[in-house]
Design an enzyme around this catalytic site. Structure first.
Site, PDB file in Angstrom:
ATOM      1  N   ALA A  51      19.317   2.202  31.239  1.00 15.61           N
ATOM      2  CA  ALA A  51      18.481   3.577  30.740  1.00 15.61           C
ATOM      3  C   ALA A  51      18.572   3.406  29.322  1.00 15.61           C
ATOM      4  O   ALA A  51      19.643   2.863  28.745  1.00 15.61           O
ATOM      5  CB  ALA A  51      19.483   4.913  31.088  1.00 15.61           C
ATOM      6  N   LYS A  89      33.075  -4.165  37.161  1.00 17.22           N
ATOM      7  CA  LYS A  89      32.437  -3.790  36.097  1.00 17.22           C
ATOM      8  C   LYS A  89      33.033  -4.333  34.835  1.00 17.22           C
ATOM      9  O   LYS A  89      32.150  -4.937  33.672  1.00 17.22           O
ATOM     10  CB  LYS A  89      31.914  -2.305  35.994  1.00 17.22           C
ATOM     11  N   GLU A 113      32.020  -0.861  22.395  1.00 16.65           N
ATOM     12  CA  GLU A 113      32.943  -0.141  23.313  1.00 16.65           C
ATOM     13  C   GLU A 113      34.077  -1.668  23.237  1.00 16.65           C
ATOM     14  O   GLU A 113      34.732  -1.558  24.387  1.00 16.65           O
ATOM     15  CB  GLU A 113      32.492  -0.068  24.582  1.00 16.65           C
TER      16      GLU A 113
END
Lengths: 299, 299
Positions: free
Chosen positions: B126, B180, B259
């Protein structure tokens, strides 16, 4: 005294510029076009903004029959094997000085052990602008040490003291080369990977930490007498060259082959010999190899 | 069913766009200007070149008194502590879904253990173009697993199957997040440091070797059941996203916080707990921290 200089790069031209005042100098280049140009137009020597024309002899290395009293080999470490394969071209030369980075070339020099073989490091800054132009960008010195035999004709270099171009003579060749190697190993790959000036390795705290981690890894496999002093030497070189881009970063940004094999490649070999794994050196080695392949998509 | 979404970033807006067809959705943003704009102009949703306007409710998080049936928390991992400090704002909510990268936020969620706490990962692509516009650039899925309590109202998400926006329910939250995490740890810092597309980690051999070294280091401290399968998963993500720039590379090039704490920072914490040194993870962690400081002089 007749002096030969193999290699028409920045260091070769710099030595030619300084020694031509005192000695009969011939530069042996890889490409005959460069030799032609040096013969016809002379060497252009730039220092502190001033330009001087220097006359000298030049010819292509492959066509030469070298019989100078003293020969400097100034090609990159990765070209040393080629030079050794053509050693018949300087069969008559008694004393040869090798000025390469790293230590990987030492083991290639054994076929020359009948000669006086001297190894050394260059602490000058030099920039080659074109095939006949070199600029002296940082005054330093050349340190020499004997690998096989004696200093031979090289002792004459100390007789005439040339201003801004001193020669120093050391006892232990390994100490001389290691001192330069650790500086190259700590500064060059990191600055090339991070694309930073040498001084940023001190200014940006996490980069300083990276350099510390790297040093504490590779020091395990190099003959370093005083670790604290070695580290301080690295830091002082970063300070003195704070505004410079390392040669490896320049090589990467100009899509040239780097000296990573001579530097971290040598460190990794030592690690293998000693059975010590060096993950950071291996990782950085791959990073530079990848960048050399033009793996960067940094448009 | 009333659905709340905390966070007006790419993922928050994407979920809002899809769920608004079926449910009453409110987006809680950090800045009231964004909420105003979403209320007044609606959400612009772009997919395969087509644009659609979606109506929804929006308000600033700090002014909200959230009483939705199900709330998604879509802020970055480094903002979770702030959300927990304001947990009184969603005291009445029974079921909360946390969609952060990494695993560092898990230990922060214990004050919520009386609720149904669900954690999950987002495999959609996205892109947020502006405060009211989100583009769905890659169709994937959202995988959820229960951390505390049950799935609560989240089970309804499986009842209505929304085209291109599936939800999957898993048993073991740690497996879901680790899967992930290893992808993020292998791909993100490397691509950010080398400034390459994800696919270059496979195409450029030395970069592939770097990723392998890194994986074999951090796998030591993560609960990975099948190492071979985990590695193949990383490779398949590189393949599927070959032409993409990782979020960490995007963050670095846009001077945003990355991150890295949630990803390699978590790996390093695990290493400390287990007494295993992780030189590569530490080195890469510093590299990204340095890049975050704007240490790059890559003009």
């Amino acid at each position: 005294m007749k002096i030969g200089i193999v290699g028409g790069g920045a260091i070769g031209l710099l030595i030619a510029a300084y020694l031509s005042n005192e000695y009969e100098v011939t530069v042996y280049t890889r490409r005959s076009a460069q030799a032609q140009r040096l013969m016809n137009e002379g060497l252009r020597f730039v220092k502190r903004g001033e330009t001087k024309r220097v006359s000298l002899q030049a010819m292509a290395f492959a066509e030469a029959n070298i019989n100078d009293d003293l020969v400097f080999i100034t090609v990159k470490q990765y070209d040393i094997a080629t030079i050794i394969n053509h050693r018949n071209l300087f069969d008559q030369v008694k004393t040869v000085v090798f000025l390469q980075n790293g230590m990987g070339h030492i083991k290639l020099l054994s076929p020359l052990m009948e000669k006086n073989i001297i190894v050394g490091i260059v602490e000058h800054g030099a920039l080659k602008h074109d095939d006949r132009t070199v600029e002296h960008t940082g005054i330093g010195k050349i340190v020499l040490a004997s690998l096989y035999g004696t200093f031979g004709q090289a002792v004459n270099l100390s007789a005439k003291s040339i201003s801004d171009f001193p020669f120093e003579f050391a006892n232990n060749w390994e100490n001389v080369l290691v001192k330069k190697l650790i500086v190259n190993a700590a500064i060059n790959p990191l600055t090339a990977l991070l694309r930073i000036k040498n001084g940023d390795l001190l200014k940006v705290k996490p980069y300083y930490e990276m350099m510390k981690l790297l040093f504490s890894e590779f020091k395990q496999v190099l003959p370093i007498e005083d670790e604290q002093k070695a580290w301080e030497h690295i830091v002082s070189v970063c300070q003195k060259t704070a505004e410079n881009y390392s040669s490896m970063l320049m090589d990467i940004s100009q899509n040239r082959k780097t000296e990573i094999d001579a530097i971290l490649g040598y460190v990794l070999e030592k690690g293998k010999e000693l059975g010590i794994t060096l993950p950071l050196s291996q990782f950085l080695f791959y990073a530079i190899k990848g960048l050399e392949e033009g793996g960067t998509k940094n448009e």
